[in-house]
Design a protein around this motif. Structure first.
Motif, short mmCIF file in Angstrom:
data_model
loop_
_atom_site.label_atom_id
_atom_site.label_comp_id
_atom_site.label_asym_id
_atom_site.label_seq_id
_atom_site.Cartn_x
_atom_site.Cartn_y
_atom_site.Cartn_z
N GLU A 180 18.28 -14.76 5.45
CA GLU A 180 18.59 -13.36 5.75
C GLU A 180 18.05 -12.45 4.64
OE1 GLU A 180 22.35 -10.67 7.36
OE2 GLU A 180 22.59 -12.83 7.02
N GLN A 181 18.10 -12.91 3.39
CA GLN A 181 17.49 -12.14 2.30
C GLN A 181 16.02 -11.88 2.58
OE1 GLN A 181 18.06 -13.80 -1.66
NE2 GLN A 181 19.98 -14.76 -1.01
N ARG A 182 15.32 -12.95 3.00
CA ARG A 182 13.88 -12.81 3.27
C ARG A 182 13.63 -11.88 4.44
NH1 ARG A 182 13.50 -19.23 2.42
NH2 ARG A 182 13.14 -19.23 0.15
N ALA A 183 14.50 -11.93 5.44
CA ALA A 183 14.35 -11.04 6.59
C ALA A 183 14.58 -9.58 6.18
CB ALA A 183 15.33 -11.44 7.69
N ILE A 184 15.60 -9.36 5.33
CA ILE A 184 15.89 -8.01 4.82
C ILE A 184 14.72 -7.49 4.00
CG2 ILE A 184 17.30 -6.73 3.15
CD1 ILE A 184 19.70 -8.39 4.17
N ALA A 185 14.17 -8.36 3.13
CA ALA A 185 13.03 -7.96 2.29
C ALA A 185 11.83 -7.59 3.14
CB ALA A 185 12.68 -9.09 1.32
N SER A 186 11.56 -8.38 4.17
CA SER A 186 10.44 -8.10 5.07
C SER A 186 10.65 -6.79 5.83
CB SER A 186 10.27 -9.27 6.05
OG SER A 186 9.22 -9.02 6.94
N PHE A 187 11.88 -6.59 6.30
CA PHE A 187 12.23 -5.36 7.02
C PHE A 187 12.03 -4.14 6.13
CE2 PHE A 187 15.70 -2.27 7.62
CZ PHE A 187 15.42 -1.81 8.89
N LEU A 188 12.57 -4.20 4.90
CA LEU A 188 12.47 -3.05 3.99
C LEU A 188 11.04 -2.84 3.52
CD1 LEU A 188 15.71 -3.42 1.85
CD2 LEU A 188 15.20 -1.67 3.57
N ASP A 189 10.30 -3.92 3.36
CA ASP A 189 8.90 -3.81 2.96
C ASP A 189 8.14 -2.97 3.98
OD1 ASP A 189 7.10 -4.36 0.98
OD2 ASP A 189 6.46 -6.28 1.80
N CYS A 190 8.36 -3.26 5.25
CA CYS A 190 7.67 -2.56 6.33
C CYS A 190 8.13 -1.10 6.42
CB CYS A 190 7.92 -3.29 7.65
SG CYS A 190 7.17 -2.50 9.09
N LYS A 191 9.44 -0.90 6.41
CA LYS A 191 9.99 0.45 6.58
C LYS A 191 9.65 1.36 5.40
CE LYS A 191 12.15 -0.11 10.53
NZ LYS A 191 11.75 0.65 11.74
N THR A 192 9.80 0.84 4.18
CA THR A 192 9.53 1.69 3.01
C THR A 192 8.04 1.96 2.85
OG1 THR A 192 9.51 -0.26 1.54
CG2 THR A 192 11.59 0.94 1.78
N ALA A 193 7.19 1.01 3.28
CA ALA A 193 5.75 1.24 3.22
C ALA A 193 5.36 2.42 4.11
CB ALA A 193 4.99 -0.01 3.63
N ALA A 194 5.98 2.49 5.29
CA ALA A 194 5.69 3.60 6.21
C ALA A 194 6.17 4.93 5.61
CB ALA A 194 6.38 3.35 7.55
N ILE A 195 7.35 4.91 4.99
CA ILE A 195 7.87 6.13 4.36
C ILE A 195 6.99 6.53 3.18
CG2 ILE A 195 9.83 7.14 3.11
CD1 ILE A 195 11.63 5.19 4.74
N ASP A 196 6.61 5.55 2.36
CA ASP A 196 5.77 5.83 1.19
C ASP A 196 4.41 6.41 1.59
OD1 ASP A 196 7.76 4.96 -0.46
OD2 ASP A 196 6.90 2.97 -0.78
N THR A 197 3.86 5.92 2.71
CA THR A 197 2.58 6.44 3.20
C THR A 197 2.72 7.90 3.57
OG1 THR A 197 1.87 4.28 4.01
CG2 THR A 197 0.81 6.20 4.98
#
Length: 453
Positions: A180-197
Motif C-alpha cells: 500500500e505504501q508503494r501504491a500511495i507513492a505511485s499515486f502521489l507521484d502521478c498527481k503531484t507531477a501533474a500539479i507541478d507541471t
C-alpha cells in the motif's frame, strides 16, 4: 479519488494530528523503520583521501530527487567515511539545519545509484528498512504537513536552527502495509507531477510578464513615449540612441546630497526598540518600494542624534551591498525614517529631476550591470558615494519625466494585477498539493479505486 468512506475499517491512531486511520495501518517512530545516519563529511579535498562526489545541502534543498543530472562538487573522504556515508537507491536525505524552523528537514530521494557519491555535512540520511518502509513513500511522508510540523517544533536555535539525531529518530510516521505504501507513492507521484507541471507553466507565465514589464520600462526611460521623435547618440554603448532633446548627466550633478547611512558602531543594542522610527537597510528595499521592519527601529533620542541621516519625501535610497541596483524613493508613508548602515541616501535637485522617474530609470537592468562593474570589494559587491555620484543618468525634460512615470505606473498596475492573480493561483495549487500529500499519507484518502483503474 474519495475521502475515506464506510468501506474502510478505521481505528483511533492515538495521535491528535492524525485522529482516525485505516485499521491495517501502524504508527511508530522513524527509528523503527529507518536507519538514521548523520553526516560529517566536509567540502575539503585532501591528497591522502579517496576522491568522491559530494552531495551538498543545496543539492537536496533544490531537488526532490537525487540523480546523475546534478552537478555534484568534487571532494575527498576517508575510507570509513565512504563506507558509512555513500548513498544508496531509496535513501532519503534531509537538511538538518536552517535559518528558520519552518524550512527545516527538506527531503530528497536518491532515485539512482551514483558511483562515489557521498552525503555531505548539514545533511542526514534516512535509510529505510526495506522490509518495512518504501523510500518514495517516506519522501512524501516527510513532505506532508503532519511530519513537517513535528520537525519544525523540534528544531532548536536562535539565529540558526538545527535537528539532532534524537529529534530525527523520534518523529512519528504512519506506516501502511508495504504494498500500500508503494501504491500511495505511485499515486502521489502521478498527481503531484501533474500539479507541478501546472505550477511551472504559471511560473513561466509570470516570468514572461515580468520580462515584458521590464522591457516596457527600459523602452520608456531610454527612448521615450514618442516613436517619431528625432534621435541622437547617447555616448553609452548599452543604451545607444536617445531622443535628441534629452540629456546625459551624472547622478552627482543632479543631487544636493549623497551620503552613506550611519556606521553600525554608532548604534547600540539598547537603542533598538519595537515600533519606533524605522531604519532603511537593503532588506527593506523591495521591487522599488521601501518596506519597514518594525522589529528593527530606534527611539526618538537616537533619531535626533542621527538627524543628518533623516530621509525626506523624494530622497532615493540605494542598497550599497549585495544585489546591486536596488533602489527606493521616499514617499509620505516613510517620510522621516532613517537611512541605515547598508544604504546610500541621495537627495536630488527637484528643479530638474522628478524622483519617481529617476527611481524608475535606476530599475532597468543596465543600471544594475553598470553598478556591478564599478563596485568594489573582494567577497561582496559594494558601492560608495563616489560610484553613485558618477552613475550616468538619461534625463528628459521634467514634464516628460512625469508623463513617462504616469504612463509606466498605469502599465505596471495592469501587469502587477495579472501577476498577483497568477501568484494566488500558484499558492492555491501549492496548498492543494500539500493537502493532498498530507491526507494521503495519513489515511484520509482512499486510493484503492484510483489504483485499481
Amino acid at each position: 479519488m474519495n475521502y475515506i468512506n464506510e468501506k474502510l475499517i478505521l481505528k483511533d491512531s492515538g495521535i491528535t494530528w492524525i485522529r482516525e486511520m485505516p485499521k491495517n495501518w501502524n504508527i511508530g517512530v522513524l527509528n523503527n523503520y529507518v536507519r538514521v545516519i548523520v553526516s560529517n563529511v566536509d567540502k575539503k579535498k585532501y591528497e591522502d583521501e579517496i576522491k568522491i562526489l559530494l552531495c551538498n545541502y543545496t543539492d537536496v534543498y533544490y531537488n526532490r530527487f537525487i540523480t546523475s543530472t546534478i552537478d555534484f562538487m568534487e571532494a575527498s573522504a576517508t575510507k570509513s567515511e565512504v563506507e558509512k556515508f555513500s548513498l544508496e537507491i531509496n535513501d532519503v536525505l534531509i537538511t538538518k539545519d536552517s535559518e528558520t524552523p519552518d524550512d527545516i528537514a527538506v527531503p530528497s530521494l536518491v532515485s539512482e545509484k551514483i558511483p562515489n557519491l557521498v552525503c555531505g555535512y548539514h545533511l542526514s540520511i534516512l535509510r529505510p528498512l526495506m522490509d518495512k518502509l518504501d523510500g518514495k513513500y517516506l519522501l512524501f511522508s516527510i513532505i506532508s504537513t503532519s511530519i513537517k510540523s513535528q520537525f519544525s517544533s523540534l528544531a532548536t536555535g536562535v539565529t540558526r536552527y538545527g535537528l539532532s539525531y534524537k529529534h530525527i529518530k523520534n518523529i512519528n510516521i504512519c506506516v501502511p502495509p508495504l504494498e500500500e505504501q508503494r501504491a500511495i507513492a505511485s499515486f502521489l507521484d502521478c498527481k503531484t507531477a501533474a500539479i507541478d507541471t501546472l505550477i511551472a507553466k504559471k511560473q513561466r507565465l509570470i516570468q514572461l510578464l515580468e520580462e515584458k514589464r521590464t522591457a516596457l520600462i527600459n523602452q520608456a526611460v531610454t527612448k521615450g513615449l514618442n516613436p517619431n521623435v528625432p534621435m541622437k547618440d547617447s555616448g553609452i554603448p548599452w543604451i545607444s540612441k536617445i531622443p535628441e532633446h534629452w540629456e546625459v548627466s551624472r547622478l552627482g550633478f543632479l543631487s544636493t546630497t549623497i551620503q552613506t547611512g550611519p556606521f553600525g558602531s554608532q548604534l547600540h543594542a539598547s537603542e533598538y526598540v519595537e515600533n519606533g522610527i524605522p531604519l532603511v537597510n537593503p532588506i527593506n528595499i523591495q521591487r522599488g518600494n521601501i518596506v519597514a521592519d518594525y522589529q528593527k527601529t530606534v527611539n526618538q533620542e537616537v533619531a535626533i542624534r542621527l538627524s543628518r541621516h533623516k530621509l525626506l519625501i523624494g530622497d532615493l535610497v540605494f542598497a550599497r551591498r549585495g544585489e546591486l541596483g536596488r533602489c527606493g524613493v521616499i514617499n509620505k508613508n516613510n517620510n522621516g525614517w532613517l537611512c541605515g548602515t547598508g544604504c546610500i541616501q541621495v537627495r536630488v535637485s527637484k528643479i530638474k529631476v522628478y524622483p519617481d522617474y529617476l527611481n524608475l530609470f535606476i530599475s532597468i537592468p543596465w543600471v544594475a550591470s553598470w553598478l556591478s562593474l564599478e563596485s568594489v570589494g573582494s567577497t561582496m559587491d559594494n558601492l560608495n558615494t563616489e560610484i553613485i555620484s558618477t552613475l550616468p543618468i538619461i534625463l528628459p525634460p521634467k514634464e516628460e519625466q512625469i508623463k513617462i512615470f504616469q504612463y509606466i505606473e498605469l502599465k505596471k498596475y495592469l501587469f502587477d494585477k495579472l501577476i498577483t492573480t497568477i501568484d494566488r493561483q500558484i499558492s492555491k495549487l501549492q496548498q492543494y498539493r500539500q493537502s493532498l500529500i498530507t491526507a494521503t499519507v495519513t489515511g484520509k484518502i482512499d486510493i484503492r479505486e484510483e489504483v485499481a483503474r
